[in-house]
Structures are given as structure tokens and as C-alpha cells.
Design an enzyme around this catalytic site. Structure first.
Site, PDB file in Angstrom:
ATOM      1  N   GLU A  46      -2.690 -70.278 -18.622  1.00  0.00           N
ATOM      2  CA  GLU A  46      -1.458 -71.029 -18.869  1.00  0.00           C
ATOM      3  C   GLU A  46      -1.863 -72.220 -19.718  1.00  0.00           C
ATOM      4  O   GLU A  46      -2.447 -73.184 -19.220  1.00  0.00           O
ATOM      5  CB  GLU A  46      -0.816 -71.450 -17.550  1.00  0.00           C
ATOM      6  CG  GLU A  46       0.645 -71.838 -17.691  1.00  0.00           C
ATOM      7  CD  GLU A  46       0.824 -73.302 -18.001  1.00  0.00           C
ATOM      8  OE1 GLU A  46       1.027 -73.606 -19.204  1.00  0.00           O
ATOM      9  OE2 GLU A  46       0.757 -74.127 -17.093  1.00  0.00           O
ATOM     10  N   LYS A  64     -11.559 -75.631  -8.914  1.00  0.00           N
ATOM     11  CA  LYS A  64     -12.064 -76.892  -9.455  1.00  0.00           C
ATOM     12  C   LYS A  64     -10.903 -77.691 -10.039  1.00  0.00           C
ATOM     13  O   LYS A  64     -10.341 -77.311 -11.062  1.00  0.00           O
ATOM     14  CB  LYS A  64     -13.108 -76.644 -10.548  1.00  0.00           C
ATOM     15  CG  LYS A  64     -13.838 -77.925 -10.988  1.00  0.00           C
ATOM     16  CD  LYS A  64     -14.607 -77.733 -12.252  1.00  0.00           C
ATOM     17  CE  LYS A  64     -13.685 -77.730 -13.447  1.00  0.00           C
ATOM     18  NZ  LYS A  64     -12.916 -79.003 -13.591  1.00  0.00           N
ATOM     19  N   GLU A  98       1.107 -80.965 -29.429  1.00  0.00           N
ATOM     20  CA  GLU A  98       1.699 -81.216 -28.112  1.00  0.00           C
ATOM     21  C   GLU A  98       1.622 -82.710 -27.822  1.00  0.00           C
ATOM     22  O   GLU A  98       0.536 -83.290 -27.823  1.00  0.00           O
ATOM     23  CB  GLU A  98       0.965 -80.409 -27.043  1.00  0.00           C
ATOM     24  CG  GLU A  98       1.641 -80.408 -25.695  1.00  0.00           C
ATOM     25  CD  GLU A  98       0.986 -79.428 -24.726  1.00  0.00           C
ATOM     26  OE1 GLU A  98       1.672 -78.992 -23.787  1.00  0.00           O
ATOM     27  OE2 GLU A  98      -0.198 -79.092 -24.909  1.00  0.00           O
ATOM     28  N   CYS A 151       3.307 -79.284 -19.803  1.00  0.00           N
ATOM     29  CA  CYS A 151       3.215 -78.271 -20.856  1.00  0.00           C
ATOM     30  C   CYS A 151       4.590 -77.711 -21.201  1.00  0.00           C
ATOM     31  O   CYS A 151       4.795 -77.170 -22.289  1.00  0.00           O
ATOM     32  CB  CYS A 151       2.269 -77.156 -20.439  1.00  0.00           C
ATOM     33  SG  CYS A 151       2.678 -76.410 -18.849  1.00  0.00           S
TER      34      CYS A 151
END
Length: 484
Positions: free
Chosen positions: A257, A181, A388, A291
Site C-alpha cells: 500500500e 516493525k 504527494e 495516502c
């Protein structure tokens, strides 16, 4: 190169890919160009029933695919690699149009993403067990590796091709079937990949793709299915925690992850020009939406001023614009919510004393743009050091010693990526050993490679993708005792 947008979009199937067939659901959602805000395509919106059908197809295909000769699986993966190379122009244009990255970087992702299929085509024949004698004698130990079983793979929007191939390559090489997906913001690249896999000869049902604007709704029936054996997810730590909770009921194998907060450490003996060049890649590649992107820059006080000035000069050479435009080196963020988040982090840092040496604000539209930004003398309680960023903002912090830099670098719940610059290899390796990170770029701003293990520690995830370790994530070990 000039991109014919209509031709590129017309080449992509817009349905669900289930059991080797395309079909539409009657419901639709829009995919927009972040550089313009205009609609690129309308894509079939999957329902929970479609997700269940995809899971049925994966389970039905699982026995035959697991029994397929490793060499045959390898040849299909290699053909898929070749087809991506042949269709690189369309793949690159699709990623730029739906995600926003500059076209040159999209071509880089085509090369990187397709390489996972070539690498794992070579690994498919290397799922090796072993034979040994028990320490006390008499008994022999046989261990064999077998595919874990049907896999559910959830991929993010920031690397629409590579995050899919990084999961599909090892899963298919190991003999697993998959339901995948993609993110609703960037489904077109994945749908085009499904066509390439089908054209490469992948049997029906081995990979099934559901695209939906309602991620949790379509994931629910798959995660609740007791035939599912593995979940692999790339995305935020918050969502990863939720998926781990949902996986606990069936004790699923998981690969996660998750988020990052990468430190970029410049020791006092670093080559400043090399460090600045590395910083430009580590921070501004992919519009800062990675990331692995450098999130916090800890620069020794002896080099701070020189590094700061040279970084600002390099940043001011970036060309902001639509990714498909010639000369663009920094594209839009994926949506307006991302712009709002980055703007909020910058405003908070400035309110706490930081100085925006360049950038620091939104860029007028259309599209979702934020100026490449360097923040100097950032307060250590600024949100930009804790969260982040996922945008083109480089916050600089002055440090006085290696120990201080390492302590600040490790002061985060994340541990995916770190960067360190030093010309003294002994000093550098001593620092690297202390960094709490699954990956370290030593005197380089780019380390991702399909032949290397990718993954983090702490709340940045579980498991590794790529390299030999990536195949093992999709294999179970069976032990057989043989008394003689």
C-alpha cells in the site's frame, strides 16, 4: 479531556516483544512530541540479531497457530478488540502525542483500527474452499485455503494503530504468525498494542514486534530468511519498490500500500456545500498526512469561484495547535523535514503563479506546524500537482469539462484514491469508471472502512487490505485432484 502525559507514557513497555517476552537491547532511541519537540520516551533500539530472533520465534510458533481452530483464533481477536475499547483513552492519547493528530481524530482511529480485529475475528471462520466436478467427468476438484506462513509487516507513522491492525487482523485470522516493525517516529502505539494482544491470550511468538531507528538494518535478516512467506508494507512508493526488489530473491507474496496523489473532482452539477464539506475531510483529516488525502482539486469553471471562496472560509475556521489541546482541529506535521517539504511545494507553486488565499507559510514553533493553505490558479507544471503533499495544502485547478478533469486526474503514476462530486448518478458513474484509481469516494470525503477492500492501482500498490479480499492476501490455495 485532560491528558496526563506522564501516566500515558509510563503505561507503554519500551522493549522488543519477542516470543511473548519483553526485553531491552542496551541501545536506545528517542520518541519526540511533534507539537513541542520534547522527548516523550526512550525506546529500546533493535539490532539485526533481535530481528532474527523475532523471525525465529514466529517460525517456531507457526505450526501450532496454523493448526489452532479458526474459532479459537477468532475469540482471541475479539478479546483484543474489546481490550482496545477498554483502553481507548490511552491509545488515543499515545497517537496524538507521538504523531500529532487532534485527539478527536485519534479516538476516531481507535474505533477504525480496532474494527479490523473485530471484522477479521468474524472472517477467521470463513476461509472456505470448494468441491467441483471436472468438465469431462470422472475427476473431482478439491480446493482448500491454508495460511501462507510467517509474515513480515512494516507499518508507517501516520496511522500508528490502524495500519498495524489492518495487517495483523487478517494475518492472525488466516493462521499466520507475524513479525511487525512500526515506524521509529511512532512506536509507542504499536508496543501498547502488543500488550493488548498478549493480554487477550495470543500465544507466545505468534506476533513479535521489533522497533528500531535503523529500518533497513533490521529488515535485512528477515527478508533474507527463506522461511519468510509474505511481506506486507505500507509506506512510500520509493521504499516499496526497493522492498519488491528484495522480495524477488525468495519470490515472496507481497502486499504493497504505497503512495497516492488523489484527485478531487467537482463536476459542474455538484452540490458545492457538500463538496466543500467533503474536501475538508479528504484534505485536512490527519493533518493532511494520509495516502488517501486529496492532493489536487479539479473544479469546473462554473463552480470554481464559489467552491474556492467557501473552501477558504472553512479552512480559516481550523484551529492549529497541539493535538491534545481542547479545540485543536489541525495538529503539527510529524517532523521538521515534513514542514520543509510542504513549504518547498508551496513556494514552488507560488513562484509559478499560484496565489495563497490563506495560509502558505510555517507557523512559529515550538513544534512542526504549517498553516492550512489554499492555493488558487495553480500552474499545471507545479510540483504540488505531481508529488504527494502529505500536509495541509489544497491546490485548486480550474477545468472546463468532465473529460478534461478526468484526463488531469489520471495524469499521475499513482492510483490509490480519487474523489468525485456530482448530483447526476449516471454522469458520476461514467466518470468513476474512467478514473484510474483503486478506490473512489463518490460524494463523500471518507471511504476507508474495514469491511471494504483498501488498495490502489498503478504505482500505488499491490493487493487489498480489509474486507473479504484482505483475508485472501494471507491464504494460499491448494488444489487436490481426485480421480473417481
Amino acid at each position: 479531556m485532560a491528558v496526563n502525559v506522564e501516566q500515558v507514557i509510563a503505561s507503554v513497555p519500551v522493549g522488543q516483544f519477542i516470543a511473548g517476552q519483553w526485553h531491552t537491547t542496551g541501545a536506545w532511541f528517542e520518541v519526540t512530541d511533534p507539537a513541542t519537540g520534547e522527548v516523550l520516551s526512550r525506546v529500546s533500539d533493535a539490532s539485526p540479531a533481535d530481528a532474527a530472533a523475532a523471525m525465529d520465534a514466529a517460525c517456531a510458533a507457526a505450526p501450532d497457530w496454523a493448526a489452532t481452530a479458526p474459532r479459537d483464533r477468532a475469540e482471541i481477536l475479539r478479546r483484543a478488540f474489546d481490550l482496545i475499547q477498554e483502553r481507548r483513552d490511552t491509545f488515543a492519547a499515545l497517537m496524538t502525542l507521538e504523531m500529532g493528530k487532534p485527539l478527536a481524530e485519534a479516538y476516531g482511529e481507535v474505533a477504525y483500527g480496532s474494527e479490523f480485529l473485530r471484522w477479521f475475528s468474524e472472517e477467521a471462520c470463513r476461509a472456505e474452499g470448494r468441491w467441483s466436478v471436472a468438465p469431462a467427468g470422472g475427476t473431482r476438484f478439491l480446493t482448500m485455503k491454508q495460511p501462507v506462513g510467517p509474515v513480515y509487516a512494516i507499518t508507517p507513522w501516520n496511522f500508528p494503530l490502524a495500519m498495524g491492525t489492518r495487517k495483523l487482523g487478517p494475518a492472525l485470522a488466516a493462521g499466520c504468525t507475524v513479525v511487525i516493525k512500526p515506524a521509529s517516529a511512532t512506536p509507542l502505539t504499536m508496543l501498547y498494542l502488543m500488550q493488548a494482544l498478549a493480554d487477550a491470550g495470543l500465544p507466545a511468538g505468534v506476533v513479535n514486534c521489533v522497533v528500531s531507528s535503523r529500518s533497513s538494518d533490521v529488515s535485512a535478516p528477515i527478508l533474507a530468511d527463506d522461511r519468510l512467506r509474505k511481506l506486507t508494507f505500507t509506506g512510500s512508493t520509493e521504499v516499496g519498490r526497493s522492498l519488491l526488489e528484495q522480495s524477488a530473491g525468495h519470490v515472496l507474496r507481497t502486499s504493497m500500500e504505497l503512495g497516492g496523489n488523489a484527485p478531487f473532482v467537482v463536476l459542474s452539477d455538484a452540490d458545492v456545500d457538500e463538496a466543500v464539506a467533503g474536501a475538508m475531510v479528504a484534505k485536512f483529516r490527519n493533518n493532511g498526512e494520509a495516502c488517501t488525502a486529496a492532493n489536487r482539486f479539479f473544479v469546473h469553471t462554473d463552480l470554481y469561484d464559489e467552491f474556492r471562496d467557501k473552501l477558504v472560509a472553512a479552512v480559516e475556521k481550523l484551529v492549529v495547535g497541539p493535538g491534545i489541546a481542547d479545540g485543536t482541529t489541525l495538529g503539527p506535521l510529524v517532523d521538521e523535514a515534513s514542514v520543509d517539504k510542504v513549504a518547498g511545494l508551496v513556494d514552488d507553486a507560488v513562484a509559478k503563479g499560484a496565489v495563497a488565499l490563506t495560509g502558505g507559510s510555517r507557523v512559529d514553533g515550538p513544534g512542526h506546524f504549517f498553516a492550512a493553505t489554499v492555493l488558487a490558479d495553480v500552474s499545471r507544471d507545479a510540483r504540488v500537482l505531481k508529488e504527494e503533499i502529505f500536509g495541509p495544502v489544497a491546490p485548486l485547478i480550474r477545468v472546463d469539462s468532465d473529460d478534461e478533469a478526468i484526463a488531469l486526474a489520471n495524469d499521475t503514476e499513482f492510483g490509490l484514491m480519487a474523489y468525485l462530486y456530482s448530483r447526476d448518478i449516471s454522469r458520476a458513474l461514467a466518470a468513476v469508471e474512467k478514473l484510474e484509481s483503486g478506490m473512489v469516494g463518490l460524494n463523500t470525503g471518507l471511504v476507508s472502512n474495514p469491511a471494504a477492500p483498501f488498495g490502489g492501482v498503478k504505482q500505488s500498490g499491490l493487493g487489498r487490505e480489509g474486507s473479504h479480499e484482505g483475508l485472501d492476501e494471507y491464504l494460499e490455495i491448494k488444489y487436490v485432484g481426485l480421480p473417481l
